[in-house]
Design an enzyme around this catalytic site. Structure first.
Site, short mmCIF file in Angstrom:
data_model
loop_
_atom_site.label_atom_id
_atom_site.label_comp_id
_atom_site.label_asym_id
_atom_site.label_seq_id
_atom_site.Cartn_x
_atom_site.Cartn_y
_atom_site.Cartn_z
N CYS A 106 -12.93 2.55 -0.93
CA CYS A 106 -14.22 3.13 -0.58
C CYS A 106 -14.18 3.46 0.90
CB CYS A 106 -15.34 2.13 -0.80
SG CYS A 106 -15.57 1.70 -2.55
N GLY A 124 -13.21 8.03 -1.48
CA GLY A 124 -13.98 7.81 -2.71
C GLY A 124 -14.76 9.04 -3.11
N ASN A 143 -16.16 -2.15 1.56
CA ASN A 143 -14.86 -1.58 1.22
C ASN A 143 -13.88 -2.73 1.03
OD1 ASN A 143 -12.29 0.21 3.09
ND2 ASN A 143 -12.51 -0.06 0.91
N GLY A 144 -13.22 -2.76 -0.13
CA GLY A 144 -12.25 -3.83 -0.43
C GLY A 144 -12.62 -4.51 -1.72
N CYS A 204 -3.28 -3.57 4.89
CA CYS A 204 -2.75 -2.88 3.71
C CYS A 204 -1.81 -1.76 4.14
CB CYS A 204 -3.90 -2.31 2.89
SG CYS A 204 -3.34 -1.21 1.59
N TYR A 222 -0.40 6.30 1.81
CA TYR A 222 -1.10 7.27 0.98
C TYR A 222 -2.58 7.46 1.31
CZ TYR A 222 -3.41 8.98 -3.31
OH TYR A 222 -4.18 9.65 -4.21
N SER A 282 0.16 14.52 -0.07
CA SER A 282 0.64 13.16 0.16
C SER A 282 2.05 13.09 0.74
CB SER A 282 0.56 12.36 -1.14
OG SER A 282 1.11 13.10 -2.21
N ASP A 315 4.89 10.63 -1.50
CA ASP A 315 4.65 9.32 -0.88
C ASP A 315 4.92 8.15 -1.82
OD1 ASP A 315 2.19 10.09 -2.32
OD2 ASP A 315 1.57 8.12 -1.66
N CYS A 341 2.26 -5.16 -3.25
CA CYS A 341 2.52 -4.21 -4.35
C CYS A 341 4.02 -3.94 -4.51
CB CYS A 341 1.73 -2.91 -4.15
SG CYS A 341 1.87 -2.17 -2.53
P1 AMP Z 1 2.53 9.52 -10.79
O1 AMP Z 1 3.69 10.46 -10.86
O2 AMP Z 1 1.65 9.63 -12.00
O3 AMP Z 1 2.96 8.14 -10.52
O4 AMP Z 1 1.61 9.99 -9.57
C1 AMP Z 1 2.15 9.99 -8.29
C2 AMP Z 1 1.18 10.64 -7.39
O5 AMP Z 1 -0.05 9.87 -7.37
C3 AMP Z 1 1.67 10.68 -5.98
O6 AMP Z 1 1.54 12.02 -5.49
C4 AMP Z 1 0.76 9.76 -5.21
O7 AMP Z 1 0.41 10.32 -3.96
C5 AMP Z 1 -0.48 9.63 -6.05
N1 AMP Z 1 -1.07 8.25 -5.91
C6 AMP Z 1 -0.82 7.38 -4.95
N2 AMP Z 1 -1.53 6.25 -5.11
C7 AMP Z 1 -2.26 6.40 -6.18
C8 AMP Z 1 -3.21 5.57 -6.84
N3 AMP Z 1 -3.54 4.37 -6.39
N4 AMP Z 1 -3.77 6.04 -7.95
C9 AMP Z 1 -3.45 7.25 -8.40
N5 AMP Z 1 -2.58 8.09 -7.80
C10 AMP Z 1 -1.97 7.67 -6.70
#
Ligand code: AMP
Length: 458
Positions: free
Chosen positions: A2, A28, A102-103, A238, A244, A285, A348, A438
């Protein structure tokens, strides 16, 4: 995730809050809200939707005052209801409390059960509501002590803004999971998740609200309290904010995000130097890491896919025949750049792997001869309980599959993930102050799995 913003002592606070939220929209998109003290009472307005959809001139005019807070809410499954949009406002003993958080807390469900047993009534499924109950319950010992007492009981990630009629309070968990910065604006104060909000408002960045700090701003100015001075906790910023989540023009934990992302790309090249015709990001990203990789390698940086910036939520599910449409709608390959080329594609992170598979397929269809896919962080294997919306471990592709298996699944020539060391090198002196759970599964706080409902219900 958020985004939060607070204003103290600035005319037309609601307009500044609106623009502040606008610059935090990436944190968000599910809902937005503003609460302002009008001199007598707190007025609030919130709704589901983007900041530009929720507010208009008329709504903001009906929120007069110089002190207020705002919130943008991240879309997570199962909780897309108006009740859960913040600020969360309650009335108690003739005063109003409004809270923006947020969190994620990791012990909210247990606390909530205890409070319900004592007769407390809850209106939402927000973990944030527990914070409000605990503060109100202890108000008799004074606002600051009530907050300090609450901070000793809640565990997890919280950067919070609280409006108690004409008093603005910002407080942050002692681990410092989520960012929170303090700035000065027209002789008043502004507190925001990211400093990009200050730039838009024309505010000057003063400092971060420190982990474990309670910063109270009233007619006497700001005053800080440090309830964890005797019991400081290990800092756990974090790292995914850098990878990202945060905007590249922001300072996060006093470090610029753009520069860290560029370092990620430079380190990717050090670890995985490849020969190819060009380097290209999956925007936005992967953009800054691709820039770093191109600079370090001397290879040309090209934008082999173009992002449509106007893609919002779409309510029409494409049929099977049109299923590639949703991918191309957001990122469309430039055939003239890609055709017949060996390309290094940088993104990313890989979460589930499904989006990337579709994107890679589309650049293959555009005629790429060879595809090397480089990820600017290590394999994501463990869910986050502190506010990043990562699915269950079973849905994270790297938790079940080896790098080679993922390479085959994506059907590419090379797949390389940045090492943990390369990641840490990119954040410089913050390397001992970040949460890496993570990637490693080492959570900075013990997660109470018997109360998993905390984790599921958001
Ligand atoms: P995927 O290939 O479905 O794993 O999606 C990868 C893409 O989702 C990358 O371009 C990331 O930048 C983006 N991404 C990063 N973090 C998240 C997240 N927490 N939830 C959804 N998408 C994300």
């Amino acid at each position: 995730m958020c985004g939060i913003v607070g204003i103290y002592g600035v005319e037309e606070a609601s307009k500044y809050l609106y623009f502040g939220l606008y610059s935090l929209q990436h944190r968000g998109q599910e809902g937005a809200g503003i609460a302002v003290f009008d001199g007598k009472k707190i007025r609030e307005y919130k709704n589901l939707g983007l900041v530009s959809e929720v507010f208009n001139e008329k709504v903001l005019q009906e929120l007069p005052g110089e002190i207020g807070i705002g919130h943008v809410r991240y879309s997570t499954t199962g909780s897309s209801v108006l009740q859960n949009v913040q600020p969360f406002c309650v009335k108690h003993a003739g005063k109003t409390l409004a809270l923006a958080h947020n969190g994620n807390l990791i012990n909210a469900y247990r606390l909530r059960c205890d409070l319900e047993e004592e007769g407390h009534i809850f209106q939402t499924t927000l973990d944030s509501e527990v914070i409000v109950h605990l503060i109100v319950k202890n108000l008799k010992i004074g606002l600051v002590d009530a907050i300090a007492h609450t901070m000793q009981r809640i565990k997890g990630a919280y950067s919070v803004l609280l409006l108690y009629d004409d008093i603005l309070v910002a407080f942050r968990d002692p681990w410092g999971f989520r960012p929170l910065a303090l700035g000065m604006l027209n002789g008043g104060y502004v507190v925001a998740s990211e400093t990009c909000a200050f730039d838009l408002l024309g505010a000057e960045y003063l400092r971060d609200v420190e982990p474990g700090e309670i910063l109270l701003i009233n007619e006497n100015g700001p005053k800080s309290y440090y309830p964890f001075r005797e019991t400081p906790q290990p800092l756990s910023h974090c790292i995914f904010e850098f990878i990202y989540f945060a905007r590249p023009d922001s300072l996060i934990f006093q470090k610029n995000v753009y520069i860290v992302r560029k370092n990620l790309g430079i380190n990717l090249y050090k670890e995985c130097p490849l020969e190819a015709d060009l380097v290209m990001p999956f925007p936005d990203s992967g953009t800054y890491s691709a820039l770093g990789y191109a600079k370090a390698s001397g290879l040309p940086l090209e934008f082999g896919v173009i992002r449509n910036h106007y893609v919002g939520r779409t309510f029409i599910e494409p049929s099977e025949r049109l299923r590639d449409l949703s991918v191309r709608m957001k990122l469309n390959p430039v055939k003239e750049v890609i055709r017949g080329k060996e390309v290094i594609v940088i993104d990313d992170s890989l979460v589930r792997g499904t989006t990337s598979k579709n994107r890679i397929k589309s650049i293959k269809l555009a005629g790429a001869k060879k595809i090397h896919f480089l990820i600017s962080c290590p394999p994501l294997k463990f869910p986050c309980f502190f506010g990043i919306d990562f699915p269950k471990a079973s849905e994270l592709i790297a938790s079940k599959h080896s790098v080679e298996e993922i390479r085959k699944f994506l059907d590419i020539d090379t797949l390389y993930y940045l090492s943990l060391d390369g990641l840490l090198d990119s954040v410089g002196d913050l390397r001992d102050k970040v949460c890496l759970a993570c990637f490693t599964g080492n959570y900075p706080l013990e997660v109470d799995f018997s109360f998993r409902k905390d984790i599921i219900e958001r």
